[in-house]
Motif scaffolding. Structure first.
Motif, PDB file in Angstrom:
ATOM      1  N   LEU A 101     -12.559 -10.246  -7.458  1.00 50.35           N
ATOM      2  CA  LEU A 101     -11.712  -9.065  -7.279  1.00 50.35           C
ATOM      3  C   LEU A 101     -12.042  -8.342  -5.979  1.00 50.35           C
ATOM      4  N   MET A 102     -13.324  -8.096  -5.730  1.00 52.91           N
ATOM      5  CA  MET A 102     -13.710  -7.332  -4.545  1.00 52.91           C
ATOM      6  C   MET A 102     -13.347  -8.065  -3.260  1.00 52.91           C
ATOM      7  N   TRP A 103     -13.539  -9.358  -3.240  1.00 49.63           N
ATOM      8  CA  TRP A 103     -13.144 -10.129  -2.058  1.00 49.63           C
ATOM      9  C   TRP A 103     -11.632 -10.113  -1.888  1.00 49.63           C
ATOM     10  N   SER A 104     -10.899 -10.215  -3.008  1.00 47.57           N
ATOM     11  CA  SER A 104      -9.438 -10.185  -2.951  1.00 47.57           C
ATOM     12  C   SER A 104      -8.939  -8.848  -2.426  1.00 47.57           C
ATOM     13  N   LEU A 105      -9.524  -7.756  -2.921  1.00 46.61           N
ATOM     14  CA  LEU A 105      -9.096  -6.426  -2.476  1.00 46.61           C
ATOM     15  C   LEU A 105      -9.348  -6.234  -0.987  1.00 46.61           C
ATOM     16  N   ARG A 106     -10.493  -6.691  -0.514  1.00 43.52           N
ATOM     17  CA  ARG A 106     -10.791  -6.540   0.917  1.00 43.52           C
ATOM     18  C   ARG A 106      -9.850  -7.381   1.772  1.00 43.52           C
ATOM     19  N   LEU A 107      -9.512  -8.565   1.282  1.00 42.18           N
ATOM     20  CA  LEU A 107      -8.594  -9.424   2.025  1.00 42.18           C
ATOM     21  C   LEU A 107      -7.203  -8.794   2.071  1.00 42.18           C
ATOM     22  N   ARG A 108      -6.761  -8.258   0.944  1.00 46.38           N
ATOM     23  CA  ARG A 108      -5.450  -7.604   0.901  1.00 46.38           C
ATOM     24  C   ARG A 108      -5.422  -6.361   1.787  1.00 46.38           C
ATOM     25  N   TYR A 109      -6.542  -5.636   1.829  1.00 50.49           N
ATOM     26  CA  TYR A 109      -6.640  -4.471   2.704  1.00 50.49           C
ATOM     27  C   TYR A 109      -6.574  -4.897   4.179  1.00 50.49           C
ATOM     28  N   PHE A 110      -7.236  -5.988   4.491  1.00 51.49           N
ATOM     29  CA  PHE A 110      -7.222  -6.521   5.866  1.00 51.49           C
ATOM     30  C   PHE A 110      -5.801  -6.849   6.307  1.00 51.49           C
ATOM     31  N   PHE A 111      -4.988  -7.350   5.373  1.00 48.88           N
ATOM     32  CA  PHE A 111      -3.614  -7.732   5.706  1.00 48.88           C
ATOM     33  C   PHE A 111      -2.629  -6.577   5.538  1.00 48.88           C
ATOM     34  N   GLY A 112      -3.146  -5.380   5.305  1.00 50.42           N
ATOM     35  CA  GLY A 112      -2.310  -4.200   5.391  1.00 50.42           C
ATOM     36  C   GLY A 112      -1.743  -3.659   4.099  1.00 50.42           C
ATOM     37  N   GLU A 113      -2.189  -4.155   2.948  1.00 48.11           N
ATOM     38  CA  GLU A 113      -1.680  -3.613   1.685  1.00 48.11           C
ATOM     39  C   GLU A 113      -2.175  -2.179   1.504  1.00 48.11           C
ATOM     40  N   SER A 114      -1.378  -1.337   0.887  1.00 52.05           N
ATOM     41  CA  SER A 114      -1.703   0.082   0.787  1.00 52.05           C
ATOM     42  C   SER A 114      -2.918   0.311  -0.112  1.00 52.05           C
ATOM     43  N   GLU A 115      -3.646   1.367   0.208  1.00 59.13           N
ATOM     44  CA  GLU A 115      -4.827   1.706  -0.582  1.00 59.13           C
ATOM     45  C   GLU A 115      -4.449   2.079  -2.012  1.00 59.13           C
ATOM     46  N   HIS A 116      -3.266   2.652  -2.209  1.00 61.19           N
ATOM     47  CA  HIS A 116      -2.832   3.050  -3.552  1.00 61.19           C
ATOM     48  C   HIS A 116      -2.577   1.818  -4.424  1.00 61.19           C
ATOM     49  N   ALA A 117      -1.994   0.782  -3.840  1.00 62.39           N
ATOM     50  CA  ALA A 117      -1.771  -0.460  -4.589  1.00 62.39           C
ATOM     51  C   ALA A 117      -3.102  -1.121  -4.929  1.00 62.39           C
ATOM     52  N   LEU A 118      -4.035  -1.082  -3.988  1.00 61.94           N
ATOM     53  CA  LEU A 118      -5.348  -1.676  -4.224  1.00 61.94           C
ATOM     54  C   LEU A 118      -6.115  -0.901  -5.289  1.00 61.94           C
ATOM     55  N   ALA A 119      -6.000   0.420  -5.264  1.00 64.96           N
ATOM     56  CA  ALA A 119      -6.663   1.242  -6.275  1.00 64.96           C
ATOM     57  C   ALA A 119      -6.117   0.942  -7.666  1.00 64.96           C
ATOM     58  N   GLN A 120      -4.813   0.707  -7.765  1.00 69.94           N
ATOM     59  CA  GLN A 120      -4.198   0.367  -9.049  1.00 69.94           C
ATOM     60  C   GLN A 120      -4.712  -0.974  -9.536  1.00 69.94           C
ATOM     61  N   ALA A 121      -4.851  -1.933  -8.624  1.00 69.92           N
ATOM     62  CA  ALA A 121      -5.373  -3.253  -8.998  1.00 69.92           C
ATOM     63  C   ALA A 121      -6.815  -3.137  -9.482  1.00 69.92           C
ATOM     64  N   TYR A 122      -7.591  -2.300  -8.823  1.00 64.51           N
ATOM     65  CA  TYR A 122      -8.995  -2.107  -9.229  1.00 64.51           C
ATOM     66  C   TYR A 122      -9.078  -1.439 -10.584  1.00 64.51           C
ATOM     67  N   GLN A 123      -8.217  -0.441 -10.806  1.00 70.67           N
ATOM     68  CA  GLN A 123      -8.195   0.248 -12.084  1.00 70.67           C
ATOM     69  C   GLN A 123      -7.756  -0.686 -13.203  1.00 70.67           C
ATOM     70  N   ASN A 124      -6.775  -1.523 -12.954  1.00 69.77           N
ATOM     71  CA  ASN A 124      -6.310  -2.463 -13.965  1.00 69.77           C
ATOM     72  C   ASN A 124      -7.410  -3.446 -14.339  1.00 69.77           C
ATOM     73  N   HIS A 125      -8.203  -3.847 -13.333  1.00 74.95           N
ATOM     74  CA  HIS A 125      -9.310  -4.765 -13.592  1.00 74.95           C
ATOM     75  C   HIS A 125     -10.311  -4.126 -14.547  1.00 74.95           C
ATOM     76  N   GLY A 126     -10.533  -2.830 -14.368  1.00 76.47           N
ATOM     77  CA  GLY A 126     -11.512  -2.149 -15.212  1.00 76.47           C
ATOM     78  C   GLY A 126     -11.071  -1.967 -16.639  1.00 76.47           C
ATOM     79  N   THR A 127      -9.769  -1.990 -16.890  1.00 78.84           N
ATOM     80  CA  THR A 127      -9.260  -1.791 -18.250  1.00 78.84           C
ATOM     81  C   THR A 127      -8.983  -3.093 -18.990  1.00 78.84           C
ATOM     82  N   GLN A 128      -9.052  -4.211 -18.254  1.00 77.38           N
ATOM     83  CA  GLN A 128      -8.815  -5.497 -18.894  1.00 77.38           C
ATOM     84  C   GLN A 128     -10.015  -5.890 -19.755  1.00 77.38           C
ATOM     85  N   LYS A 129      -9.757  -6.568 -20.841  1.00 74.24           N
ATOM     86  CA  LYS A 129     -10.845  -7.031 -21.722  1.00 74.24           C
ATOM     87  C   LYS A 129     -11.081  -8.508 -21.521  1.00 74.24           C
TER      88      LYS A 129
END
Length: 234
Positions: free
Chosen positions: A206-234
């Motif tokens: 996840l962390m590598w994916s988020l950094r790669l997506r950030y490098f390619f210009g994805e918004s921080e809000h979309a990345l924050a949502q992805a990180y939050q979703n990861h934390g709620t998954q079982k």
């Protein structure tokens, strides 16, 4: 700055289980004239109650690390601002390291190598990659204890008010001023709970994916949502 004063700024949210063990070793620094600023993001547990006598300044802020750290920096009076996570243990001589290594160098900011708290061998590999990547790229993450000369922090207007990647964003701006000072032989010990609770491999990917997506210009809000979703998954 032969006797630089350090402001330790600790953002927190519902950290009752860790905050006392984080703050207790820092009490020696308060006696030496440094300051500890705790910035709470609206905890619903006993974080602020437990911490109240262990800090110089206790602030309540809107939730969000960038917001909280900026709020703490606005109250700081030290020559050096050191941002520390609420589940991180600092080296006993951190004040000497910063006063000596930063103030006697041409660097205006830096970070520490880290050691993850778990004794499992896999975490030695993870921390090696974290430290090596940071050393090669000049990019620091928040759990590495980013420290910055206060005048430089003010000049660049602090952390960008974004919900994720604020550490990478400020590293890029600071890197234009100077390379980071990398303190490698006196490590911070930071909790491995993120990997242990969410799954080691899933969290690394996840962390590598988020950094790669950030490098390619994805918004921080979309990345924050992805990180939050990861934390709620079982």
């Amino acid at each position: 700055m032969k006797s630089a004063r350090i402001s330790f700024i600790i953002p927190c949210l519902n950290e009752a289980g860790h905050i006392v063990s984080t703050l207790t070793p820092l009490q020696r620094l308060r006696k030496s004239g440094h300051e500890i600023i705790l910035v709470d993001g609206g905890s619903h547990d006993k974080t602020t109650e437990l911490a109240s006598t262990l800090v110089d300044t206790l602030i309540t802020s809107h939730t969000g690390r960038a917001k909280q750290m900026n709020a703490g920096a606005a109250e700081a009076s030290g020559d050096i601002l050191c941002f520390v996570h609420a589940d991180t243990l600092c080296p006993d001589n951190i004040d000497q390291l910063l006063s000596r290594d930063l103030c006697q160098s041409r660097n205006v900011w830096g970070r520490f190598d880290i050691r993850l708290s778990s004794n499992r061998k896999v975490f030695r590999i993870i921390e090696w990659f974290i430290n090596k990547r940071s050393c090669l790229t000049g990019i620091a993450t928040g759990d590495q204890g980013i420290f910055i000369c206060r005048n430089i922090f003010k000049r660049i207007n602090g952390y960008a008010d974004i919900p994720l990647m604020e550490d990478i964003e400020i590293s890029k701006r600071l890197r234009r001023i100077s390379a980071p000072l990398c303190i490698r032989h006196h490590k911070l010990v930071t909790s491995s709970r993120r990997w242990e609770s969410r799954g080691i491999l899933r969290t690394v990917l996840l962390m590598w994916s988020l950094r790669l997506r950030y490098f390619f210009g994805e918004s921080e809000h979309a990345l924050a949502q992805a990180y939050q979703n990861h934390g709620t998954q079982k």
